[in-house]
Design a protein around this motif. Structure first.
Motif, PDB file in Angstrom:
ATOM      1  N   UNK A  11       0.858  -1.190   0.000  1.00 10.60           N
ATOM      2  CA  UNK A  11       0.000   0.000   0.000  1.00 10.60           C
ATOM      3  C   UNK A  11       0.892   1.238   0.000  1.00 10.60           C
ATOM      4  N   UNK A  12       0.761   2.056  -1.026  1.00 11.69           N
ATOM      5  CA  UNK A  12       1.555   3.283  -1.123  1.00 11.69           C
ATOM      6  C   UNK A  12       0.925   4.380  -0.268  1.00 11.69           C
ATOM      7  N   UNK A  13       1.695   5.426  -0.051  1.00  7.83           N
ATOM      8  CA  UNK A  13       1.163   6.540   0.739  1.00  7.83           C
ATOM      9  C   UNK A  13      -0.034   7.181   0.043  1.00  7.83           C
ATOM     10  N   UNK A  14       0.019   7.285  -1.286  1.00  3.15           N
ATOM     11  CA  UNK A  14      -1.094   7.889  -2.017  1.00  3.15           C
ATOM     12  C   UNK A  14      -2.345   7.017  -1.916  1.00  3.15           C
ATOM     13  N   UNK A  15      -2.184   5.706  -1.939  1.00  3.50           N
ATOM     14  CA  UNK A  15      -3.325   4.803  -1.743  1.00  3.50           C
ATOM     15  C   UNK A  15      -3.901   4.992  -0.347  1.00  3.50           C
ATOM     16  N   UNK A  16      -3.013   5.010   0.625  1.00 10.22           N
ATOM     17  CA  UNK A  16      -3.446   5.177   2.019  1.00 10.22           C
ATOM     18  C   UNK A  16      -4.227   6.472   2.187  1.00 10.22           C
ATOM     19  N   UNK A  17      -3.790   7.536   1.552  1.00  5.70           N
ATOM     20  CA  UNK A  17      -4.471   8.827   1.678  1.00  5.70           C
ATOM     21  C   UNK A  17      -5.884   8.783   1.107  1.00  5.70           C
ATOM     22  N   UNK A  18      -6.153   7.831   0.220  1.00  2.00           N
ATOM     23  CA  UNK A  18      -7.494   7.707  -0.358  1.00  2.00           C
ATOM     24  C   UNK A  18      -8.440   6.905   0.547  1.00  2.00           C
ATOM     25  N   UNK A  19      -7.893   6.283   1.588  1.00  2.00           N
ATOM     26  CA  UNK A  19      -8.724   5.510   2.517  1.00  2.00           C
ATOM     27  C   UNK A  19      -9.582   6.448   3.355  1.00  2.00           C
ATOM     28  N   UNK A  20     -10.713   5.948   3.813  1.00  2.00           N
ATOM     29  CA  UNK A  20     -11.524   6.689   4.780  1.00  2.00           C
ATOM     30  C   UNK A  20     -10.820   6.661   6.136  1.00  2.00           C
ATOM     31  N   UNK A  21     -11.295   7.467   7.077  1.00  2.27           N
ATOM     32  CA  UNK A  21     -10.662   7.495   8.400  1.00  2.27           C
ATOM     33  C   UNK A  21     -10.722   6.125   9.078  1.00  2.27           C
ATOM     34  N   UNK A  22     -11.866   5.467   9.004  1.00  2.95           N
ATOM     35  CA  UNK A  22     -11.985   4.151   9.629  1.00  2.95           C
ATOM     36  C   UNK A  22     -11.096   3.124   8.931  1.00  2.95           C
ATOM     37  N   UNK A  23     -10.940   3.254   7.617  1.00  2.00           N
ATOM     38  CA  UNK A  23     -10.050   2.351   6.891  1.00  2.00           C
ATOM     39  C   UNK A  23      -8.598   2.574   7.303  1.00  2.00           C
ATOM     40  N   UNK A  24      -8.222   3.834   7.501  1.00  2.00           N
ATOM     41  CA  UNK A  24      -6.853   4.156   7.931  1.00  2.00           C
ATOM     42  C   UNK A  24      -6.573   3.605   9.329  1.00  2.00           C
ATOM     43  N   UNK A  25      -7.491   3.838  10.257  1.00  2.00           N
ATOM     44  CA  UNK A  25      -7.282   3.390  11.631  1.00  2.00           C
ATOM     45  C   UNK A  25      -7.200   1.863  11.686  1.00  2.00           C
TER      46      UNK A  25
END
Length: 252
Positions: A64-78
């Motif tokens: 998972x790249x940083x740009x992909x991660x930035x596209x995640x929702x908050x709950x997906x990130x956590x």
């Protein structure tokens, strides 16, 4: 100019599709947890026997790249970060197994390792495109980016004194419920947290001392923990912090 706009649009769509294709159910990790974690204790030998599946899941996280991660929702990130912390912690123990404690990792003297935080500052994996350590996930991402103190009951440092490792992966769809369960499970463990109403004394895990600012941003510490206790805690309760048990949370 139209060609440039078209190119940017295609690249943007590609990144979006890649992000969408990430398994936010964390299915591989979920199966491993169900198989090798019982009542919060971990079969590290079991994880060693299933090392190919564990490495496969860690590889999913690493890709998972940083740009992909930035596209995640908050709950997906956590959810992503909690699962990453726990899975890479298991990996750290597996790579050094057998150990009696995570504090054995580093120098030959466990007290030095603990005092310097060596196991948690060891860069042994890649995440979001760079070499990382466990402290980065906890302090630079989860604590810094989100107003969610319950993460302290979800991330597990492979020790008896920690909150228990749940037998399921954290997922965006269930995150709120899972975090609350993790909080209450930890608070209701009388070996780690208790209240003596006769002496008006709270006996709490050192987690509440180490990270007190996280728990008191919106309320008092006593108000924050009250839902984990049957007795009403008086606001002037004396607080004593229990010794932290760094023994490995191993299922034997």
């Amino acid at each position: 100019m139209k060609h440039y706009f078209a190119l940017f649009f295609v690249l943007g769509m590609s990144q979006s599709l890649i992000a969408q294709n990430f398994d936010h159910k964390h299915s591989v990790w979920d199966l491993l947890l169900k198989k090798h974690v019982k009542n919060g204790l971990v079969s590290y030998k079991g994880f060693i026997s299933d090392s190919s599946q564990l490495n496969s899941y860690l590889d999913q996280l690493t890709k998972v790249s940083d740009s992909q991660y930035q596209s995640f929702s908050e709950k997906e990130k956590i959810s992503f970060l909690i699962n990453a912390y726990n899975a890479f912690t298991v990996k750290l123990i597996v790579d050094h197994y057998p150990v009696d404690s995570i504090t054995d990792i580093g120098s030959p003297i466990s007290k030095i390792n603990l005092a310097r935080g060596i196991p948690w500052k060891k860069e042994f994996f890649s995440l979001l495109g760079k070499s990382r350590h466990l402290d980065w996930i906890e302090h630079e991402k989860l604590r810094k980016d989100f107003m969610e103190p319950r993460i302290h009951f979800a991330i597990v440092c492979a020790s008896i004194g920690c909150p228990i490792l749940q037998s399921e992966a954290y997922t965006p769809a269930n995150l709120e419920k899972q975090l609350q369960i993790a909080k209450l499970t930890f608070l209701k463990n009388s070996k780690k947290n208790s209240y003596d109403k006769n002496t008006n004394t709270l006996y709490l895990s050192k987690i509440f001392n180490w990270f007190q600012p996280d728990f008191t941003k919106k309320t008092s510490l006593i108000q924050f923990i009250q839902d984990g206790f049957e007795d009403t805690i008086k606001p002037d309760a004396k607080i004593i912090y229990n010794e932290y048990n760094w023994d490995l949370n191993e299922l034997k």
